[in-house]
Write a protein that holds these residues in place. Structure first.
Motif, short mmCIF file in Angstrom:
data_model
loop_
_atom_site.label_atom_id
_atom_site.label_comp_id
_atom_site.label_asym_id
_atom_site.label_seq_id
_atom_site.Cartn_x
_atom_site.Cartn_y
_atom_site.Cartn_z
N SER A 18 25.08 7.54 71.56
CA SER A 18 25.93 8.72 71.18
C SER A 18 27.15 10.34 72.39
O SER A 18 28.39 10.03 72.33
CB SER A 18 25.71 9.89 70.47
OG SER A 18 24.44 10.16 71.53
N ASP A 74 27.89 7.90 75.13
CA ASP A 74 28.52 7.39 75.57
C ASP A 74 30.35 7.28 75.31
O ASP A 74 30.97 6.80 75.96
CB ASP A 74 28.44 5.59 75.59
CG ASP A 74 27.20 5.38 76.13
OD1 ASP A 74 27.08 6.13 77.57
OD2 ASP A 74 26.49 4.28 76.13
N SER A 75 30.25 7.98 73.82
CA SER A 75 31.67 8.55 73.26
C SER A 75 32.73 9.65 73.45
O SER A 75 31.87 10.60 74.03
CB SER A 75 31.54 8.71 71.64
OG SER A 75 30.55 9.26 71.83
N GLY A 96 34.82 3.39 74.00
CA GLY A 96 33.61 4.53 73.65
C GLY A 96 35.08 5.78 74.14
O GLY A 96 34.28 6.73 73.58
#
Length: 248
Positions: A25, A27-28, A56
């Motif tokens: 999560s 990385d986005s 991402g």
């Protein structure tokens, strides 16, 4: 002893799974880009290219009249990058606009219903009785440019409406709510055979320069700089050129 080892292994696996989920999560991220309405087609394509290059990352685009977007950013609307259809709207941000750079130019054109049924052949024809014309609000770049053409030619258009964005002007014409409208060349080209395009020599003297900048204090400043670099780079310029924008 064996049962204790098994328990420790299972616990480790569960902990590892939990950590992996959290990392995914993190990385986005979302990059907020506010851009002039006339950039909708090109910036959608550029955003797609950016997302391909940055796994991402989700580019969230907001399109409207440049002056409107500048006001929204001043009032705290989320924006990492701002692309304006004129330098005046960019200047409204003052120090919030970090190192603005010109990335494209654009000029005006007249659009009419397909086939040009009323025979509108010049800017002067928009002032003829029986021709309903629509333009942008003077506060917006497309409207300010139209005002300059009026001043240069001495022709005043009694518009039936003044819209907040160039895309709204185009919609009025394609929907049959106006006989003609003044938009950018790029918008007319994007409309294809939905409209007829009419040029006028007076338009050549009024050229809008489009600046782009990252927004000071934005959450994704580094990503914003990379997006600006893509717009200024070879692939971004190719997309803009193919849509009819002029060189910076």
């Amino acid at each position: 002893m064996r049962s204790s080892v098994v328990a420790l292994v299972v616990a480790g696996l569960l902990l590892g799974t939990g950590c992996s989920s959290g990392t995914g999560s993190d990385d986005s991220s979302t990059l907020d880009v506010s851009a002039a309405a006339s950039l909708k087609k090109t910036f959608t394509a550029i955003a797609e290219e950016f997302e391909k290059q940055h796994a991402g990352v989700d580019v969230r685009l907001s399109f409207d009249g440049s002056s409107t977007l500048a006001n929204q950013i001043q009032q705290g609307a989320p924006a990492d990058v701002f692309a304006s259809a004129d330098e005046k709207s960019m200047a409204k941000l003052g120090g919030l606009a970090v190192d603005p750079k010109i990335f494209a130019t654009n000029t005006l054109v007249i659009v009419t219903a397909r086939g040009n049924p009323l025979g509108v052949n010049s800017f002067a024809d928009l002032a003829k009785p029986g021709v309903t014309a629509v333009v942008c609000q003077s506060a917006q770049p497309c409207g300010a440019a139209t005002d300059v053409v009026e001043k240069n030619t001495g022709i005043t258009i009694d518009a039936v409406s003044e819209e907040q964005s160039v895309s709204a002007v185009l919609t009025k014409v394609t929907a049959g709510q106006a006989d003609a409208g003044v938009v950018y060349v790029t918008d007319a080209r994007a409309a294809g055979d939905q409209v007829a395009m009419v040029t006028d020599p007076a338009f050549a003297d009024v050229v809008n320069a489009y600046p782009i900048a990252t927004v000071d204090g934005a959450e994704d400043g580094e990503l914003g700089t990379q997006f600006v670099d893509l717009v200024l780079g070879e692939s971004g310029q190719r997309i803009l050129r193919d849509a009819g924008f002029g060189a910076p």
